[in-house]
Design a protein around this motif. Structure first.
Motif, short mmCIF file in Angstrom:
data_model
loop_
_atom_site.label_atom_id
_atom_site.label_comp_id
_atom_site.label_asym_id
_atom_site.label_seq_id
_atom_site.Cartn_x
_atom_site.Cartn_y
_atom_site.Cartn_z
N TYR A 179 7.92 2.39 4.43
CA TYR A 179 7.46 1.23 3.82
C TYR A 179 6.01 1.47 3.19
O TYR A 179 5.40 2.37 3.36
CB TYR A 179 7.34 0.16 4.79
N GLY A 180 5.68 0.57 2.14
CA GLY A 180 4.61 0.77 1.30
C GLY A 180 4.22 -0.40 0.48
O GLY A 180 4.79 -1.35 0.87
N GLY A 181 3.37 -0.17 -0.36
CA GLY A 181 2.70 -1.24 -1.15
C GLY A 181 1.21 -1.30 -0.80
O GLY A 181 0.77 -0.99 0.32
N SER A 182 0.30 -2.21 -1.46
CA SER A 182 -0.87 -2.32 -1.25
C SER A 182 -1.25 -2.92 0.23
O SER A 182 -2.22 -2.41 0.73
CB SER A 182 -1.70 -3.21 -2.31
N LEU A 242 0.07 7.20 7.20
CA LEU A 242 0.78 6.39 5.93
C LEU A 242 0.92 7.55 5.23
O LEU A 242 0.35 7.70 4.11
CB LEU A 242 0.08 5.34 5.50
N TRP A 243 2.60 7.76 4.84
CA TRP A 243 2.88 8.86 3.87
C TRP A 243 3.31 7.96 2.49
O TRP A 243 4.29 6.83 2.69
CB TRP A 243 4.25 9.35 4.48
N SER A 244 3.06 8.42 1.53
CA SER A 244 3.56 7.81 0.28
C SER A 244 5.02 8.27 -0.28
O SER A 244 5.36 9.55 0.27
CB SER A 244 2.82 7.95 -0.94
N LEU A 245 5.68 7.52 -0.91
CA LEU A 245 6.97 8.04 -1.09
C LEU A 245 6.94 9.23 -1.94
O LEU A 245 7.81 10.18 -1.99
CB LEU A 245 7.63 7.13 -2.21
N VAL A 246 5.99 9.50 -2.97
CA VAL A 246 5.96 10.74 -3.77
C VAL A 246 5.61 11.93 -2.71
O VAL A 246 6.39 13.14 -2.78
CB VAL A 246 4.42 10.66 -4.57
N GLU A 247 4.74 11.68 -1.47
CA GLU A 247 4.60 12.93 -0.80
C GLU A 247 6.02 13.29 0.00
O GLU A 247 6.28 14.55 0.30
CB GLU A 247 3.47 12.45 0.46
N ILE A 248 6.69 12.41 0.47
CA ILE A 248 7.89 12.48 1.11
C ILE A 248 8.77 13.13 0.42
O ILE A 248 9.54 14.02 0.86
CB ILE A 248 8.35 11.15 1.75
N ARG A 249 9.00 12.72 -0.88
CA ARG A 249 9.90 13.35 -1.87
C ARG A 249 9.67 14.78 -1.90
O ARG A 249 10.47 15.66 -1.97
CB ARG A 249 10.25 12.40 -3.12
N GLU A 250 8.58 15.01 -2.11
CA GLU A 250 7.83 16.30 -2.34
C GLU A 250 8.10 17.18 -1.18
O GLU A 250 8.68 18.50 -1.53
CB GLU A 250 6.34 16.56 -2.85
N LEU A 251 8.20 16.72 0.08
CA LEU A 251 8.13 17.29 1.18
C LEU A 251 9.73 17.74 1.55
O LEU A 251 10.04 18.64 1.95
CB LEU A 251 7.54 16.81 2.51
N GLU A 284 8.74 -1.32 -8.30
CA GLU A 284 8.00 -2.36 -8.67
C GLU A 284 6.61 -2.05 -7.78
O GLU A 284 6.69 -2.00 -6.63
CB GLU A 284 8.46 -3.67 -8.83
N ALA A 285 5.56 -2.61 -8.23
CA ALA A 285 4.32 -2.53 -7.57
C ALA A 285 4.19 -3.98 -6.61
O ALA A 285 3.24 -4.53 -6.63
CB ALA A 285 3.10 -2.63 -8.66
N ASP A 286 5.19 -3.98 -5.84
CA ASP A 286 5.20 -4.96 -4.77
C ASP A 286 4.03 -4.92 -3.83
O ASP A 286 3.77 -3.56 -3.43
CB ASP A 286 6.32 -4.95 -4.10
N PRO A 287 3.27 -5.68 -3.40
CA PRO A 287 2.35 -5.53 -2.34
C PRO A 287 2.88 -5.07 -0.96
O PRO A 287 2.16 -4.41 0.03
CB PRO A 287 1.81 -6.98 -2.01
N ALA A 288 4.21 -5.11 -0.78
CA ALA A 288 4.88 -4.81 0.51
C ALA A 288 6.25 -4.60 0.19
O ALA A 288 6.86 -5.51 -0.25
CB ALA A 288 4.78 -5.88 1.59
N PHE A 289 6.77 -3.14 0.51
CA PHE A 289 8.34 -3.05 0.30
C PHE A 289 8.74 -2.24 1.29
O PHE A 289 7.86 -1.20 2.11
CB PHE A 289 8.49 -2.58 -1.08
N ILE A 290 10.04 -2.14 1.43
CA ILE A 290 10.70 -1.40 2.43
C ILE A 290 11.78 -0.49 1.71
O ILE A 290 12.72 -1.40 0.75
CB ILE A 290 11.08 -1.87 3.70
N ASN A 291 12.05 0.83 1.88
CA ASN A 291 13.11 1.35 1.21
C ASN A 291 13.69 2.42 1.84
O ASN A 291 13.23 2.64 2.91
CB ASN A 291 12.52 1.77 -0.26
#
Ligand SMILES: C[S@@+](CC[C@H](N)C(=O)[O-])C[C@H]1O[C@@H](n2cnc3c(N)ncnc32)[C@H](O)[C@@H]1O
Length: 297
Positions: A179-182, A242-251, A284-291
């Motif tokens: 999960y992420g977003g601002s 709190l991990w970002s999608l970018v970090e997780i994809r890279e790892l 999209e720059a949603d304030p809260a998202f789960i993926n």
């Protein structure tokens, strides 16, 4: 769960609780003293049918066959594993968790509810996900509800991803959620009313208690409130990064997965999440998202 604590109760709230428990014993209603926190958790945050729909369909799309073996890492009560073995008579599941009381509750509820054949196809093991032993050769490994965020350094998370990759069979697939977003970077409380039928009403409270933007350390807590004014504070406490999608994809790539894909939730006509997830490179720059994230070779 090893990270859970129950808050210390004052004499006044204890008395209130005892009274409420006596009343609830007559009506069978949910109240703090007698409700089971695992049951409340499941009613609040889990949707194992939808999760298994996604995992089953996506595996079939990627591999062109039905998956058979599934390992649920950080399985807690094994609710998702139970759904997997219910789905098809050929399915088998192994759940790994290190908290025996949580596993025991899962065995007493989810596993015992299954028919005898399904029971023979599921095991919930007290085992560290980093040392899965013979729980290998899997078609599917799941790490859901952000549990892997307890690994706080790149090295730890990458080691976990490597251990998962080594646990997959030749055409196995790893599924994670994120999960992420601002809003993920804020200290906030969010409530949701749950109504599971007569007497089975309560409020689920998700608290992001602290967030440190320098380290991305966050502390999240789950509380439950009941209509009779009793409360179950700090039923679950999580210390995460709190991990970002970018970090997780890279790892995941660093751990050796050659295919790493993000599945983003679509929108319905009202602009709400549709529950349908599509593979994409543009969120999209949603304030809260789960993926979901899906990794394989
Ligand atoms: C957030 S709960 C996840 C419950 C469930 N998987 C779900 O989707 O809702 C996290 C679980 O991870 C377990 N856990 C923590 N560290 C672990 C480890 N190294 N190996 C296995 N389980 C672990 C805890 O005991 C806890 O039950």
């Amino acid at each position: 769960m090893s990270t859970q604590t129950m808050s210390h109760k004052s004499g006044r709230s204890k008395k209130l609780e005892e009274k409420a428990a006596k009343r609830a014993a007559k009506t069978g209603a949910f109240t703090a003293a007698t409700a089971n926190k695992h049951e409340l958790y499941q009613l609040s945050v889990q949707n194992v049918e939808a999760e298994i729909d996604f995992v089953d369909e996506t595996f079939q799309e990627i591999r062109g066959r039905d998956a058979v073996t599934l390992r649920e890492d950080f399985c807690g009560t094994g609710n998702t594993s139970a759904e997997w073995v219910r789905r098809r008579a050929s399915n088998r599941a192994i759940g790994l968790d290190i908290d025996q009381p949580t596993i025991d509750w899962g065995l007493q509820t989810h596993v015992l509810e299954l028919d005898e054949d399904a029971q023979s196809r599921i095991s919930l093991l007290n085992r560290n996900v980093l040392e899965p032993g013979d729980a290998t050769g899997m078609d599917i490994v799941l790490a859901m509800n952000f549990s892997y965020w307890l690994f706080k350094t790149r090295e730890e998370l990458c080691n976990y991803f490597k251990a998962v990759r080594a646990s997959l069979g030749e055409d196995g697939v790893f599924f994670l959620d994120h999960y992420g977003g601002s809003e993920a970077m804020t200290e906030t409380r969010e409530s949701k009313k749950i109504d599971d039928g007569p007497g089975r009403k309560f409020t689920y409270v998700w608290e992001q208690k602290s967030y440190n933007p320098i380290t991305n350390d966050m502390e999240c807590r789950i509380h439950f409130k009941f209509p009779d004014k009793t409360r179950m504070n700090d039923a679950f406490v999580y210390h995460w990064r709190l991990w970002s999608l970018v970090e997780i994809r890279e790892l995941l790539s660093e751990a050796g997965f050659s295919e790493v894909h993000v599945y983003w939730e679509g929108e319905d006509d009202e602009g709400e999440g549709s529950g349908e997830y599509e593979r994409t490179l543009e969120g999209e720059a949603d304030p809260a998202f789960i993926n979901y994230i899906v990794a394989y070779d």
